[in-house]
Motif scaffolding. Structure first.
Motif, PDB file in Angstrom:
ATOM      1  N   VAL A  33       0.903  -1.152   0.000  1.00 57.11           N
ATOM      2  CA  VAL A  33       0.000   0.000   0.000  1.00 57.11           C
ATOM      3  C   VAL A  33       0.941   1.201   0.000  1.00 57.11           C
ATOM      4  O   VAL A  33       1.774   1.335   0.896  1.00 57.11           O
ATOM      5  CB  VAL A  33      -0.893   0.035   1.263  1.00 57.11           C
ATOM      6  CG1 VAL A  33      -1.738   1.299   1.276  1.00 57.11           C
ATOM      7  CG2 VAL A  33      -1.757  -1.206   1.335  1.00 57.11           C
ATOM      8  N   MET A  34       0.828   2.043  -1.017  1.00 59.99           N
ATOM      9  CA  MET A  34       1.775   3.152  -1.151  1.00 59.99           C
ATOM     10  C   MET A  34       1.041   4.472  -0.950  1.00 59.99           C
ATOM     11  O   MET A  34      -0.100   4.629  -1.405  1.00 59.99           O
ATOM     12  CB  MET A  34       2.400   3.142  -2.547  1.00 59.99           C
ATOM     13  CG  MET A  34       3.012   1.800  -2.916  1.00 59.99           C
ATOM     14  SD  MET A  34       3.941   1.906  -4.451  1.00 59.99           S
ATOM     15  CE  MET A  34       2.686   2.315  -5.620  1.00 59.99           C
ATOM     16  N   THR A  35       1.701   5.405  -0.301  1.00 59.76           N
ATOM     17  CA  THR A  35       1.086   6.713  -0.121  1.00 59.76           C
ATOM     18  C   THR A  35       2.132   7.813  -0.210  1.00 59.76           C
ATOM     19  O   THR A  35       3.332   7.581   0.020  1.00 59.76           O
ATOM     20  CB  THR A  35       0.314   6.782   1.216  1.00 59.76           C
ATOM     21  OG1 THR A  35      -0.375   8.032   1.281  1.00 59.76           O
ATOM     22  CG2 THR A  35       1.223   6.646   2.422  1.00 59.76           C
ATOM     23  N   ASP A  36       1.667   9.005  -0.550  1.00 56.24           N
ATOM     24  CA  ASP A  36       2.530  10.185  -0.627  1.00 56.24           C
ATOM     25  C   ASP A  36       1.597  11.382  -0.810  1.00 56.24           C
ATOM     26  O   ASP A  36       0.462  11.226  -1.275  1.00 56.24           O
ATOM     27  CB  ASP A  36       3.485  10.094  -1.830  1.00 56.24           C
ATOM     28  CG  ASP A  36       4.712  10.988  -1.671  1.00 56.24           C
ATOM     29  OD1 ASP A  36       5.837  10.443  -1.631  1.00 56.24           O
ATOM     30  OD2 ASP A  36       4.549  12.232  -1.574  1.00 56.24           O
ATOM     31  N   ILE A  37       2.083  12.568  -0.486  1.00 57.59           N
ATOM     32  CA  ILE A  37       1.284  13.783  -0.725  1.00 57.59           C
ATOM     33  C   ILE A  37       1.354  14.165  -2.209  1.00 57.59           C
ATOM     34  O   ILE A  37       0.486  14.851  -2.729  1.00 57.59           O
ATOM     35  CB  ILE A  37       1.741  14.933   0.200  1.00 57.59           C
ATOM     36  CG1 ILE A  37       0.671  16.012   0.274  1.00 57.59           C
ATOM     37  CG2 ILE A  37       3.102  15.467  -0.197  1.00 57.59           C
ATOM     38  CD1 ILE A  37       0.835  16.947   1.447  1.00 57.59           C
ATOM     39  N   ALA A  38       2.401  13.686  -2.884  1.00 55.97           N
ATOM     40  CA  ALA A  38       2.570  13.936  -4.329  1.00 55.97           C
ATOM     41  C   ALA A  38       2.084  12.705  -5.105  1.00 55.97           C
ATOM     42  O   ALA A  38       2.173  11.586  -4.596  1.00 55.97           O
ATOM     43  CB  ALA A  38       4.044  14.181  -4.633  1.00 55.97           C
ATOM     44  N   PRO A  39       1.593  12.901  -6.329  1.00 54.00           N
ATOM     45  CA  PRO A  39       1.145  11.746  -7.115  1.00 54.00           C
ATOM     46  C   PRO A  39       2.291  10.765  -7.375  1.00 54.00           C
ATOM     47  O   PRO A  39       3.451  11.175  -7.448  1.00 54.00           O
ATOM     48  CB  PRO A  39       0.662  12.355  -8.436  1.00 54.00           C
ATOM     49  CG  PRO A  39       0.696  13.826  -8.261  1.00 54.00           C
ATOM     50  CD  PRO A  39       1.492  14.181  -7.043  1.00 54.00           C
ATOM     51  N   PHE A  40       1.953   9.488  -7.523  1.00 56.89           N
ATOM     52  CA  PHE A  40       2.982   8.484  -7.828  1.00 56.89           C
ATOM     53  C   PHE A  40       3.315   8.594  -9.310  1.00 56.89           C
ATOM     54  O   PHE A  40       2.440   8.415 -10.160  1.00 56.89           O
ATOM     55  CB  PHE A  40       2.464   7.086  -7.474  1.00 56.89           C
ATOM     56  CG  PHE A  40       3.521   6.023  -7.536  1.00 56.89           C
ATOM     57  CD1 PHE A  40       4.599   6.039  -6.665  1.00 56.89           C
ATOM     58  CD2 PHE A  40       3.434   4.997  -8.470  1.00 56.89           C
ATOM     59  CE1 PHE A  40       5.591   5.061  -6.715  1.00 56.89           C
ATOM     60  CE2 PHE A  40       4.415   4.009  -8.536  1.00 56.89           C
ATOM     61  CZ  PHE A  40       5.493   4.042  -7.652  1.00 56.89           C
ATOM     62  N   PRO A  41       4.585   8.898  -9.662  1.00 56.85           N
ATOM     63  CA  PRO A  41       4.885   9.221 -11.061  1.00 56.85           C
ATOM     64  C   PRO A  41       5.059   8.008 -11.966  1.00 56.85           C
ATOM     65  O   PRO A  41       5.112   8.151 -13.185  1.00 56.85           O
ATOM     66  CB  PRO A  41       6.208   9.991 -10.960  1.00 56.85           C
ATOM     67  CG  PRO A  41       6.826   9.569  -9.680  1.00 56.85           C
ATOM     68  CD  PRO A  41       5.750   9.079  -8.776  1.00 56.85           C
ATOM     69  N   ASP A  42       5.169   6.818 -11.395  1.00 49.85           N
ATOM     70  CA  ASP A  42       5.426   5.626 -12.209  1.00 49.85           C
ATOM     71  C   ASP A  42       4.146   4.802 -12.329  1.00 49.85           C
ATOM     72  O   ASP A  42       3.137   5.101 -11.703  1.00 49.85           O
ATOM     73  CB  ASP A  42       6.525   4.772 -11.551  1.00 49.85           C
ATOM     74  CG  ASP A  42       7.770   5.592 -11.259  1.00 49.85           C
ATOM     75  OD1 ASP A  42       8.111   6.448 -12.100  1.00 49.85           O
ATOM     76  OD2 ASP A  42       8.374   5.391 -10.183  1.00 49.85           O
ATOM     77  N   GLU A  43       4.241   3.741 -13.096  1.00 50.89           N
ATOM     78  CA  GLU A  43       3.123   2.805 -13.170  1.00 50.89           C
ATOM     79  C   GLU A  43       3.028   2.083 -11.817  1.00 50.89           C
ATOM     80  O   GLU A  43       4.063   1.668 -11.263  1.00 50.89           O
ATOM     81  CB  GLU A  43       3.407   1.795 -14.284  1.00 50.89           C
ATOM     82  CG  GLU A  43       2.162   1.076 -14.756  1.00 50.89           C
ATOM     83  CD  GLU A  43       2.502   0.113 -15.890  1.00 50.89           C
ATOM     84  OE1 GLU A  43       2.049  -1.043 -15.834  1.00 50.89           O
ATOM     85  OE2 GLU A  43       3.246   0.557 -16.808  1.00 50.89           O
ATOM     86  N   VAL A  44       1.818   1.970 -11.263  1.00 52.80           N
ATOM     87  CA  VAL A  44       1.673   1.279  -9.974  1.00 52.80           C
ATOM     88  C   VAL A  44       1.971  -0.197 -10.201  1.00 52.80           C
ATOM     89  O   VAL A  44       1.386  -0.838 -11.084  1.00 52.80           O
ATOM     90  CB  VAL A  44       0.251   1.491  -9.402  1.00 52.80           C
ATOM     91  CG1 VAL A  44       0.045   0.658  -8.145  1.00 52.80           C
ATOM     92  CG2 VAL A  44       0.014   2.973  -9.110  1.00 52.80           C
ATOM     93  N   PRO A  45       2.925  -0.753  -9.419  1.00 49.26           N
ATOM     94  CA  PRO A  45       3.327  -2.148  -9.673  1.00 49.26           C
ATOM     95  C   PRO A  45       2.210  -3.143  -9.358  1.00 49.26           C
ATOM     96  O   PRO A  45       1.242  -2.802  -8.675  1.00 49.26           O
ATOM     97  CB  PRO A  45       4.509  -2.367  -8.723  1.00 49.26           C
ATOM     98  CG  PRO A  45       4.784  -1.093  -8.040  1.00 49.26           C
ATOM     99  CD  PRO A  45       3.686  -0.127  -8.330  1.00 49.26           C
ATOM    100  N   PRO A  46       2.355  -4.387  -9.838  1.00 49.34           N
ATOM    101  CA  PRO A  46       1.356  -5.412  -9.544  1.00 49.34           C
ATOM    102  C   PRO A  46       1.228  -5.628  -8.038  1.00 49.34           C
ATOM    103  O   PRO A  46       2.215  -5.458  -7.314  1.00 49.34           O
ATOM    104  CB  PRO A  46       1.911  -6.677 -10.216  1.00 49.34           C
ATOM    105  CG  PRO A  46       3.214  -6.326 -10.816  1.00 49.34           C
ATOM    106  CD  PRO A  46       3.473  -4.872 -10.647  1.00 49.34           C
ATOM    107  N   LYS A  47       0.069  -5.999  -7.562  1.00 44.87           N
ATOM    108  CA  LYS A  47      -0.210  -6.247  -6.135  1.00 44.87           C
ATOM    109  C   LYS A  47       0.000  -5.006  -5.270  1.00 44.87           C
ATOM    110  O   LYS A  47       0.213  -5.102  -4.074  1.00 44.87           O
ATOM    111  CB  LYS A  47       0.657  -7.396  -5.588  1.00 44.87           C
ATOM    112  CG  LYS A  47       0.346  -8.747  -6.191  1.00 44.87           C
ATOM    113  CD  LYS A  47       0.674  -9.880  -5.229  1.00 44.87           C
ATOM    114  CE  LYS A  47       2.154 -10.037  -4.980  1.00 44.87           C
ATOM    115  NZ  LYS A  47       2.466 -10.948  -3.880  1.00 44.87           N
TER     116      LYS A  47
END
Ligand code: 15L
Length: 280
Positions: A33-47
Motif C-alpha cells: 500500500v503506497m502513499t505520498d502527498i505527491a502523485p505516484f509518477p510511475d506505473e503502480v506495480p502489480p499487487k
C-alpha cells in the motif's frame, strides 16, 4: 518467513527512495500500500495500490495501515526547511504513523538521517568513528525531527512493544556526487536489501543502523545491523577518482558530518581554531 500477501505500507512512495523501493519490493513479491502527498509518477506495480494522502491527516493514515504487517516510513520533509514546514509532516505525521503501527501490531522502519547527528565532527581516524548510541547533535530542524523520530521509536518499543528499525541514512543517491559522500553514500541496492532484511527479521526490538555502504572512509562504526543480518556490499570508494576533489571550500561544512546542512542559517562566529569547538 513473513506472509508476502499481507500488505506493507510505504510512505513517501513518490520520492526517489520510495520509487526505488516500490519497484524492488514489488519485484520481490511483496504486497504494497503506497502513499505520498505527491502523485505516484510511475506505473503502480502489480499487487500494489497508491493512495494520495497527507501525513497530517491521522484518520487517513490509520485507515491506510489497516491489515499491514509493517510500515516503511520514508514520507515527510526530506531536507532542511523552516520549523513550521517540518512540524506537520515530520512531527505530527510521525505520531500518526506510530499510532498506526501500534494499532496494527506492525513493525516500523523509520528513514532517519545523518542530520540527526550532523554536528558531530568528522573523524580523523577509524578510532574516532561514531557508534549508533552517540549523542544526537542535529544540524537543523529537519535533523531535529529525525532525532525525534528515533526517540519516538524508543518510546513505542518501551511502552507498546512496537518493533522499529531506525536507518540513519547517509546519502542515498544513484552515485556519490562530492568528496563527503565517499564517507556517507548508501547505494540503492544496499538500501533495498536492508529493507527486505527488516521485513524478514525474526526480532528487532528498537534498533539503529547506519545507512551507508561499505565505505572505507565512513564516519560510523557500531550499530545493530546484526539483528537484521544486513551487510552492505557496495562501496563509494570506486567513485574516488570522480568526486574525491569535490570539496566545498567552507570550513564549517568540511568540519562536520552533516556537511552543507550545518551552515544553513548558521549564526555562530567563524570556526577557528579547531579547539574553539571542544566545549561540548
Ligand atoms: C538527507 O537526509 C537528505 O534527505 C538527502 O537529500 C541528503 O541531503 C543527505 O541527507 C545527505 O546528507 O547527503
Amino acid at each position: 518467513m513473513p506472509d508476502k500477501s499481507r500488505p506493507v505500507l510505504l510512505t513517501g512512495a513518490s520520492g526517489n527512495l520510495g520509487r526505488m523501493l516500490a519497484r524492488e519490493l514489488a519485484a520481490a513479491g511483496w504486497t504494497l500500500v503506497m502513499t505520498d502527498i505527491a502523485p505516484f509518477p510511475d506505473e503502480v506495480p502489480p499487487k500494489a495500490r497508491f493512495v494520495k494522502a497527507d501525513l497530517n491527516d491521522g484518520p487517513t493514515i490509520l485507515r491506510l495501515a489497516e491489515g499491514c504487517q509493517a510500515i516503511l516510513h520514508f514520507g515527510g520533509v526530506s531536507v532542511e526547511q523552516p520549523f513550521e514546514v517540518v512540524l506537520g509532516p515530520n512531527i505530527r505525521g510521525l505520531y500518526h504513523v506510530y499510532e498506526a503501527a501500534r494499532r496494527e501490531k506492525a513493525r516500523l522502519l523509520f528513514a532517519s538521517s545523518n542530520h540527526s547527528i550532523g554536528f558531530h565532527e568528522r573523524p580523523n581516524n577509524t578510532q574516532q568513528r561514531l557508534d549508533a548510541d552517540c549523542a544526537f547533535r542535529p544540524d537543523g530542524y529537519y535533523g531535529l525531527s529525525k532525532a525525534y523520530g528515533e526517540l519516538m521509536g524508543r518510546l513505542y518499543w518501551d511502552k507498546h512493544g512496537v518493533e522499529n528499525l531506525n536507518v540513519r541514512i547517509g546519502s542515498s543517491f544513484p552515485e556519490p556526487v562530492d568528496a563527503r559522500m565517499l564517507s556517507t553514500w548508501l547505494a540503492y541496492p544496499d538500501l533495498a536489501k536492508l529493507v527486505v532484511k527488516f521485513l524478514e527479521a525474526p526480532r528487532i526490538g528498537h534498533a539503529v543502523v547506519w545507512g551507508a555502504s561499505d565505505n572505507p572512509t565512513s564516519y560510523w562504526a557500531k550499530d545493530h545491523r546484526d539483528r537484521v543480518g544486513w551487510q552492505p556490499e557496495d562501496t563509494a570508494e570506486r567513485y574516488r577518482d570522480k568526486v574525491g576533489d569535490k570539496l566545498s571550500g567552507d570550513p564549517v561544512v568540511e568540519r562536520y558530518q552533516g556537511g552543507a546542512y550545518t551552515v544553513m542559517d548558521y549564526t555562530r562566529s567563524a570556526p577557528s581554531p579547531r579547539d574553539a569547538f571542544s566545549l561540548d
